[in-house]
Design a protein around this motif. Structure first.
Motif, PDB file in Angstrom:
ATOM      1  N   PRO A 172       1.295  -1.270   0.173  1.00  0.00           N
ATOM      2  CA  PRO A 172       0.070   0.172  -0.124  1.00  0.00           C
ATOM      3  C   PRO A 172       0.468   1.335   0.031  1.00  0.00           C
ATOM      4  O   PRO A 172       2.001   1.329   1.075  1.00  0.00           O
ATOM      5  CB  PRO A 172      -0.946  -0.200   0.902  1.00  0.00           C
ATOM      6  N   GLY A 173       0.318   2.368  -0.703  1.00  0.00           N
ATOM      7  CA  GLY A 173       1.003   3.248  -0.943  1.00  0.00           C
ATOM      8  C   GLY A 173       2.358   3.908  -1.775  1.00  0.00           C
ATOM      9  O   GLY A 173       3.216   3.798  -1.937  1.00  0.00           O
ATOM     10  N   LYS A 174       3.281   2.215  -1.911  1.00  0.00           N
ATOM     11  CA  LYS A 174       3.800   2.255  -3.159  1.00  0.00           C
ATOM     12  C   LYS A 174       4.228   1.260  -4.412  1.00  0.00           C
ATOM     13  O   LYS A 174       3.178   0.672  -4.416  1.00  0.00           O
ATOM     14  CB  LYS A 174       5.065   1.141  -2.035  1.00  0.00           C
ATOM     15  N   GLU A 175       5.807   1.780  -4.889  1.00  0.00           N
ATOM     16  CA  GLU A 175       5.542   1.601  -6.160  1.00  0.00           C
ATOM     17  C   GLU A 175       5.628   0.016  -6.950  1.00  0.00           C
ATOM     18  O   GLU A 175       6.129  -0.672  -5.950  1.00  0.00           O
ATOM     19  CB  GLU A 175       6.681   1.754  -6.457  1.00  0.00           C
ATOM     20  N   ARG A 176       5.235  -0.925  -6.986  1.00  0.00           N
ATOM     21  CA  ARG A 176       5.421  -2.165  -7.768  1.00  0.00           C
ATOM     22  C   ARG A 176       6.924  -2.104  -8.141  1.00  0.00           C
ATOM     23  O   ARG A 176       7.363  -1.509  -8.801  1.00  0.00           O
ATOM     24  CB  ARG A 176       4.872  -3.079  -8.503  1.00  0.00           C
ATOM     25  N   GLU A 177       7.467  -3.920  -7.295  1.00  0.00           N
ATOM     26  CA  GLU A 177       8.896  -3.815  -6.723  1.00  0.00           C
ATOM     27  C   GLU A 177       8.949  -5.764  -7.733  1.00  0.00           C
ATOM     28  O   GLU A 177       7.742  -6.342  -7.403  1.00  0.00           O
ATOM     29  CB  GLU A 177       9.255  -3.512  -5.793  1.00  0.00           C
ATOM     30  N   PRO A 220      14.328  -7.660 -14.348  1.00  0.00           N
ATOM     31  CA  PRO A 220      13.483  -6.982 -14.723  1.00  0.00           C
ATOM     32  C   PRO A 220      13.169  -6.440 -14.587  1.00  0.00           C
ATOM     33  O   PRO A 220      12.317  -6.408 -12.934  1.00  0.00           O
ATOM     34  CB  PRO A 220      12.242  -7.824 -15.444  1.00  0.00           C
ATOM     35  N   HIS A 221      13.708  -5.016 -14.831  1.00  0.00           N
ATOM     36  CA  HIS A 221      11.569  -3.998 -14.201  1.00  0.00           C
ATOM     37  C   HIS A 221      10.600  -3.940 -14.521  1.00  0.00           C
ATOM     38  O   HIS A 221      10.101  -4.797 -15.714  1.00  0.00           O
ATOM     39  CB  HIS A 221      12.666  -2.419 -15.017  1.00  0.00           C
ATOM     40  N   VAL A 222       9.260  -3.437 -14.046  1.00  0.00           N
ATOM     41  CA  VAL A 222       7.827  -3.495 -14.312  1.00  0.00           C
ATOM     42  C   VAL A 222       7.350  -3.535 -15.684  1.00  0.00           C
ATOM     43  O   VAL A 222       7.140  -4.102 -15.906  1.00  0.00           O
ATOM     44  CB  VAL A 222       7.117  -2.409 -12.896  1.00  0.00           C
ATOM     45  N   SER A 223       8.186  -2.074 -16.712  1.00  0.00           N
ATOM     46  CA  SER A 223       8.299  -2.302 -17.559  1.00  0.00           C
ATOM     47  C   SER A 223       8.144  -2.666 -18.383  1.00  0.00           C
ATOM     48  O   SER A 223       8.142  -3.054 -19.898  1.00  0.00           O
ATOM     49  CB  SER A 223       8.701  -0.935 -18.041  1.00  0.00           C
ATOM     50  N   ASP A 224       9.010  -4.058 -18.342  1.00  0.00           N
ATOM     51  CA  ASP A 224       9.960  -5.265 -19.588  1.00  0.00           C
ATOM     52  C   ASP A 224       8.748  -5.819 -19.526  1.00  0.00           C
ATOM     53  O   ASP A 224       8.889  -6.662 -20.389  1.00  0.00           O
ATOM     54  CB  ASP A 224      11.379  -5.700 -19.070  1.00  0.00           C
TER      55      ASP A 224
END
Length: 124
Positions: free
Chosen positions: A41-46, A106-110
């Motif tokens: 909650p309140g954080k970026e996906r990692e 990998p990054h989220v965007s990958d």
């Protein structure tokens, strides 16, 4: 298209274990590199962990190394995340994702395809 469905989340006490599963359908699952990500909650996906299509070793975020294990069964079109020694800070929605890109971390965007996530709550 690849469809991903996570399961296995729930409420567990600190120090406990859970095993998440991600069932895949659609295009040839065995050719995709798979990853687990989480979002608190309140954080970026990692990034949490990844495993290549050819299986072999998994790759892990430092925060989970030694406690989590990623694996896959290409015959069952399923990837798993075994989570041991859980901590309250592991509380998050956990997402399974697939990519054609060849990256150990990998990054989220990958990632090309995502499941809807499964909630893991670790109580202290």
């Amino acid at each position: 298209q690849v469809q991903l469905v996570e399961s296995g989340g729930g409420l567990v006490q600190a120090g406990g274990s859970l095993r998440l599963s991600c069932a895949a359908s659609g295009r040839t699952f065995s050719r995709y590199n798979m990853g687990w990500f989480r979002q608190a909650p309140g954080k970026e996906r990692e990034f949490v962990a990844s495993i290549r299509w050819s299986i072999g070793n998994g790759y892990y975020a430092d925060s989970v190394k030694g406690r989590f294990t990623i694996s896959r069964d290409n015959a069952k079109n399923t990837v798993y995340l075994q989570m041991n020694s859980l901590k309250p800070e592991d509380t998050a929605v956990y997402y399974c994702a697939a990519t054609n890109r060849d990256s150990s971390f990998p990054h989220v965007s990958d990632m090309d395809y995502w499941g809807k996530g499964t909630l893991v709550t670790v109580s202290s």
